[in-house]
Design an enzyme around this catalytic site. Structure first.
Site, PDB file in Angstrom:
ATOM      1  N   ARG A  57      46.681  44.778  42.896  1.00 16.21           N
ATOM      2  CA  ARG A  57      47.775  45.625  42.432  1.00 16.21           C
ATOM      3  C   ARG A  57      47.462  46.811  42.931  1.00 16.21           C
ATOM      4  O   ARG A  57      46.851  47.589  42.414  1.00 16.21           O
ATOM      5  CB  ARG A  57      48.169  45.886  41.042  1.00 16.21           C
ATOM      6  CG  ARG A  57      49.313  46.508  40.813  1.00 16.21           C
ATOM      7  CD  ARG A  57      49.432  46.446  39.152  1.00 16.21           C
ATOM      8  NE  ARG A  57      50.646  47.000  38.849  1.00 16.21           N
ATOM      9  CZ  ARG A  57      50.589  48.482  38.471  1.00 16.21           C
ATOM     10  NH1 ARG A  57      49.285  49.190  38.253  1.00 16.21           N
ATOM     11  NH2 ARG A  57      51.386  49.171  37.910  1.00 16.21           N
ATOM     12  N   SER A  88      57.484  39.839  35.326  1.00 20.30           N
ATOM     13  CA  SER A  88      57.205  40.652  34.191  1.00 20.30           C
ATOM     14  C   SER A  88      58.618  40.533  33.342  1.00 20.30           C
ATOM     15  O   SER A  88      59.716  40.809  34.055  1.00 20.30           O
ATOM     16  CB  SER A  88      57.108  42.080  34.506  1.00 20.30           C
ATOM     17  OG  SER A  88      55.805  42.120  35.006  1.00 20.30           O
ATOM     18  N   LYS A 106      49.706  51.809  32.610  1.00 16.97           N
ATOM     19  CA  LYS A 106      51.100  51.806  33.463  1.00 16.97           C
ATOM     20  C   LYS A 106      51.907  52.437  32.451  1.00 16.97           C
ATOM     21  O   LYS A 106      52.808  52.212  31.738  1.00 16.97           O
ATOM     22  CB  LYS A 106      51.684  50.476  33.129  1.00 16.97           C
ATOM     23  CG  LYS A 106      50.758  49.535  34.389  1.00 16.97           C
ATOM     24  CD  LYS A 106      51.345  48.085  34.239  1.00 16.97           C
ATOM     25  CE  LYS A 106      52.797  47.938  34.933  1.00 16.97           C
ATOM     26  NZ  LYS A 106      53.253  46.556  34.946  1.00 16.97           N
TER      27      LYS A 106
END
Length: 210
Positions: free
Chosen positions: A37, A105, A134
């Protein structure tokens, strides 16, 4: 196919380790899935990291690429993980081989059911708790959301969770219904990434009585 320990790479939180180095250490520590990521890296650099991680994880762990279907396919990753604002699951499903894994998600039962209906192979409750990894992810969904999603989606669809999960709360999130935990800082920010992965993997097995 196990989803017990799912490690998401993040160079900004890794004390200087590259994505590939994180993947190598986490895989040695027993991670079942590695997700690459990086939302800032250019495509050429991201592809180069993906190729390295594919080689590191081959026959040892599943390899998933965040967002980028093109990078996932060209690096021969096992799958891609999508967010709610990425290409729709049903569109990606038409682009990839039948055995290509698609994760999505979700933050509600409705999003989970839509994802599964459209072809997702697993769903990730995100975020379970508020997290600094995040900061734009919003408020945590909480344990009740985990339980509701687990009850709503078919048993063969793994439900994992990400956001604020660590060794102190993994028992409660698995008891609530998660099949596995996704972690970033709990592993990649640890002084010893391999040991952090080993410790989490052992605790997950203990909670599951495996």
């Amino acid at each position: 196919m196990k989803y017990d320990l799912y490690v998401v790479t993040d160079e900004e939180l890794s004390n200087g380790h590259s994505h590939a180095e994180i993947a190598k250490l986490a895989t040695k520590g027993g991670a079942d899935i590695i997700q690459l990521r990086d939302k800032k890296m250019d495509s050429a650099s991201l592809f180069a990291e993906a190729v390295k991680i594919r080689e590191i994880t081959k026959d040892k762990a599943l390899f998933i690429v965040n967002d980028r279907v093109d990078i996932a396919l060209t690096s021969k990753a096992d799958g891609v993980h999508l967010g709610q604002s990425d290409l729709p699951v049903e569109v990606v499903r038409r682009l990839v081989p039948d055995d290509f894994i698609i994760g999505i998600s979700i933050s509600s039962v409705e999003e989970a059911l839509i994802g599964v209906r459209d072809g997702a192979d697993y769903v990730a409750v995100s975020p379970v708790f508020s997290t600094i990894s995040k900061p734009d992810a919003g408020e945590g969904c909480g344990l009740a959301c985990i339980s509701a999603v687990r009850k709503a989606v078919p048993k063969e669809i793994p439900v994992v969770g990400i956001g604020g999960i660590n060794s102190e709360n993994l028992c409660e999130v698995i008891t609530a219904g998660l099949d596995g935990i996704c972690v970033i800082s709990a592993v990649v920010s640890a002084p010893d990434i391999k040991k952090a992965a080993e410790d989490l993997r052992e605790k997950i097995r203990n909670v599951k009585n495996e």
